[in-house]
Design a protein around this motif. Structure first.
Motif, PDB file in Angstrom:
ATOM      1  N   VAL A 114       0.876  -0.694   0.186  1.00 51.82           N
ATOM      2  CA  VAL A 114      -0.283  -0.156  -0.267  1.00 51.82           C
ATOM      3  C   VAL A 114       0.886   1.246   0.401  1.00 51.82           C
ATOM      4  O   VAL A 114       1.455   1.327   0.808  1.00 51.82           O
ATOM      5  N   THR A 115       0.853   1.893  -0.885  1.00 52.10           N
ATOM      6  CA  THR A 115       1.759   3.297  -1.252  1.00 52.10           C
ATOM      7  C   THR A 115       0.720   4.297  -0.202  1.00 52.10           C
ATOM      8  O   THR A 115      -0.248   4.279  -1.260  1.00 52.10           O
ATOM      9  N   PRO A 116       1.434   5.417   0.861  1.00 52.49           N
ATOM     10  CA  PRO A 116       0.402   6.011   1.636  1.00 52.49           C
ATOM     11  C   PRO A 116       0.559   7.575   0.343  1.00 52.49           C
ATOM     12  O   PRO A 116       1.133   7.849  -0.533  1.00 52.49           O
ATOM     13  N   THR A 117      -1.075   7.759   0.239  1.00 52.51           N
ATOM     14  CA  THR A 117      -1.240   9.156  -0.223  1.00 52.51           C
ATOM     15  C   THR A 117      -0.659  10.065  -0.120  1.00 52.51           C
ATOM     16  O   THR A 117      -1.125  10.074   1.337  1.00 52.51           O
ATOM     17  N   ARG A 118      -0.289  11.140  -0.543  1.00 49.83           N
ATOM     18  CA  ARG A 118       0.280  12.259  -0.330  1.00 49.83           C
ATOM     19  C   ARG A 118      -1.130  12.976  -0.997  1.00 49.83           C
ATOM     20  O   ARG A 118      -1.319  13.657  -1.483  1.00 49.83           O
ATOM     21  N   THR A 119      -0.945  14.261   0.212  1.00 45.15           N
ATOM     22  CA  THR A 119      -2.466  15.371   0.035  1.00 45.15           C
ATOM     23  C   THR A 119      -1.449  16.583  -0.180  1.00 45.15           C
ATOM     24  O   THR A 119      -0.676  17.242  -0.485  1.00 45.15           O
ATOM     25  N   PRO A 120      -1.532  16.892  -1.342  1.00 43.81           N
ATOM     26  CA  PRO A 120      -1.232  17.895  -2.172  1.00 43.81           C
ATOM     27  C   PRO A 120      -0.992  19.491  -1.615  1.00 43.81           C
ATOM     28  O   PRO A 120      -2.262  19.592  -0.875  1.00 43.81           O
TER      29      PRO A 120
END
Length: 81
Positions: free
Chosen positions: A48-54
């Motif tokens: 699972v790749t962590p999602t980054r908030t822009p």
């Protein structure tokens, strides 16, 4: 039939039904547990790749707007506090 025979028949029927339900639920729990162990053993874990908030910069908000908003907030705080 007298009442004693009816109660005996009812008791036997109730006991047979309760034992049947107990055996069925026990088998169901056993099979579900077995399937869970088999699936977890043979399945590969997904990475699972962590999602980054822009950030605001990535969304395209110009730095002049950010500076103007910051100045307006600072002026509001000095005048109203």
């Amino acid at each position: 039939m007298d009442i004693g025979a009816l109660l005996t028949t009812a008791g036997n029927l109730m006991l047979t039904g309760m034992i049947g339900v107990f055996v069925f639920l026990s088998l169901l729990i056993g099979f579900v547990t077995l399937m869970s162990k088999l699936v977890s053993h043979f399945s590969q874990p997904e990475l699972v790749t962590p999602t980054r908030t822009p950030s605001l910069k990535a969304q395209g908000v110009p730095s002049e707007h950010i500076a103007a908003i910051s100045a307006a907030i600072a002026q509001y705080k000095t005048n109203n506090i």
